[in-house]
Scaffold this motif. Structure first.
Motif: not given
Length: 549
Positions: A454-464
């Motif tokens: 149910a959780d969401t993993v996202a990449r916001l940019g770079g290594d973040e």
């Protein structure tokens, strides 16, 4: 370590497999739908054609049976007409007036001889006196007519056809049953079907003086029926009143009432159901498992029926009715041959059409799936990070808004974890961007494995990276979860290479404990992450009121 080109090649192969799989699914859906329609139309056409064939065949058989009835009646009219011509012969009238002289008998014989030669259908022409003695006889002799000598003339007073004919009134006709000729107590060979017709003759003052007899060669009638029946779809049969064949497609079936070894060869033995229907109706048609039967009763000498020459008919004594049956049978095998051939042609045509449709359906399905995949790729590019496959910043904030609305509506708590890699810049500087990209892909895999569905993993940019925690019990639980992820990354051997170790710093903020809006929650989580880095990296910090102040 897998190169970027290898990954791109693997991704391309996966997309191709997905394209083929989805195209096949859509192809079968399109093809089966069209095939079902074509199959249904083909079945309707097949049923319609079979019905049309049966209706046309039935109509033709009825029409031809009726023609054959006229043929039989016409033949009998001709023969009876000939009988009355002979009975009214001038020479015969003179003999009856002037007395029986050799000169007049010779004149009668000459007339009979010429008549036999001209007609070619009479086995014998005879005049018998009141005592049954033959006074004149001409034999056909298989095409060589001859007058029988006086010495060879016979006494026929005991024969049924003489006594029956003599008992008639003026202008009446006796007709014998249709059977085989008997000579010297046995069947004449080759078999000779025969019908005997007789009528009495009278002198000028009305005294009965004898009978004129004709032996009609029945083979001529059978040949005419067979020739006319050759144009029919069915097999023609002529039956007597007891169901014995007089004409049959199989010669061994005929004349069972006169040939002992054929006694069981009767129509009712082979077709009991059809025989019952035939006997119950004067004419009709029935379609059974044995084929299509068209039948009609024949009354060549129906009592009271006026003949073409204006005389009446009379049957043999003891015979209740003179009746034959004309039967046409279109065998089931003939019908099945047509329907089977039609079905084969339709199947072959259908197979060709379906092959064309299959090719068209495949390219149609392929085009549709390609368009769908292209649209899906556009959506993916707009909402997912191309390198890691994780939701990008746009999709992340959209899900954050939805999660916040749900939490507000149902009074739930949720958390936001910001995570930044420690040592990532050193990997990029030391091993290049390809190594850095590979590292980010591996981290994405670890994070997906470490969170709930149910959780969401996202990449916001770079290594973040950012993780939405759909439901959070309290700050301590969130802190334990953050430490688990940091440990997961720190312990992953595949992330460490040639002395460069990669870790992660994480910051967590919880709604509604630390913020009342998504925007403020993001800032609190980001602040907590930077607090973790200041505390020595590779740590997880939960936003607290002290931090908020």
């Amino acid at each position: 370590m897998q190169t970027g080109q290898d990954a791109e090649r693997d991704g391309g192969g996966e997309r191709q497999d997905r394209l083929i799989a989805h195209s096949l699914t859509l192809f079968f859906a399109i093809f089966l739908a069209i095939a079902a329609v074509i199959g249904g139309l083909g079945a309707i056409f097949y049923q319609s054609e079979v019905k049309r064939y049966l209706e046309n065949t039935a109509e033709q058989e009825r029409y031809r049976i009726e023609l054959l009835r006229y043929l039989v009646h016409g033949t009998f009219d001709d023969v009876i007409g000939d009988l009355f011509v002979l009975a009214g012969q001038n020479e015969l009238e003179w003999l009856l007036v002037d007395g029986d002289t050799q000169h007049l008998r010779s004149a009668i014989a000459d007339e009979y001889l010429a008549f036999s030669t001209l007609k070619g259908v009479y086995d014998q022409l005879r005049f018998l006196d009141l005592e049954g003695r033959e006074r004149v006889r001409v034999n056909y002799n298989d095409g060589a007519p001859a007058v029988v000598r006086n010495a060879d003339l016979q006494d026929k007073h005991h024969r049924y056809y003489f006594t029956a004919s003599l008992a008639l009134r003026r202008g009446q006709v006796y007709v014998s049953p249709f059977d085989l000729n008997i000579e010297h107590g046995g069947l004449e060979r080759p078999l000779k079907p025969m019908i005997r017709l007789g009528t009495p003759v009278f002198d000028a003052v009305g005294n009965k003086r004898g009978v004129v007899l004709i032996n009609y060669l029945g083979e001529h009638l059978l040949d005419r029926l067979a020739t006319a029946g050759a144009a029919m779809s069915g097999e023609l049969a002529l039956l007597n009143a007891d169901g014995y064949w007089m004409l049959s497609p199989r010669e061994d079936d005929t004349w069972g009432f006169m040939i002992p070894e054929r006694a069981a060869r009767r129509f009712d033995n082979d077709y009991p159901r059809e025989w019952a229907l035939l006997r119950a109706h004067e004419q009709g048609q029935v379609h059974t498992d044995n084929g299509l039967f068209t039948f009609a009763e024949l009354h060549p000498l129906e009592p009271g029926r006026r003949l073409g020459v204006g005389h009446l008919a009379r049957t043999a004594p003891g015979t209740e009715r003179y009746v034959w049956y004309l039967v046409s049978q279109v065998p089931a095998a003939v019908i099945e041959h047509y329907t089977g051939g039609l079905l084969t042609r339709l199947l072959m045509l259908g197979a060709g059409v379906l092959l064309v449709i299959a090719v068209g359906s495949w390219y149609l399905a392929l085009g549709i799936i390609r368009r769908r995949l292209y649209e899906s790729q556009l959506v993916t590019l707009a909402h997912y990070d191309r390198l890691t496959g994780l939701p990008n910043r746009t999709l992340f904030f959209d899900r954050l808004e939805r999660l916040h609305e749900s939490a507000m509506r149902y009074g739930r708590r949720y958390g936001l974890l910001y995570l930044d890699l420690d040592g990532f810049k050193q990997v990029n500087d030391t091993f290049g961007h390809h190594a850095g990209d590979r590292l980010l892909e591996q981290v994405a895999v670890l994070l997906r494995q470490g969170v709930r569905r149910a959780d969401t993993v996202a990449r916001l940019g770079g290594d973040e990276f950012a993780i939405l925690l759909s439901e959070v019990g309290d700050a301590d639980t969130a802190h334990q979860f953050g430490n688990k992820l940091i440990t997961l990354i720190g312990d992953a051997e595949q992330l460490h290479s040639q002395g460069v170790r990669v870790g992660a710093s994480a910051g967590i903020a919880i709604y509604p404990d630390h913020a009342s809006s998504p925007e403020l929650l993001v800032r609190r989580a980001d602040q907590a992450m930077y607090a973790a880095k200041k505390r020595g990296k590779n740590k997880c910090v939960v936003c607290r009121r002290l931090v908020l102040s």
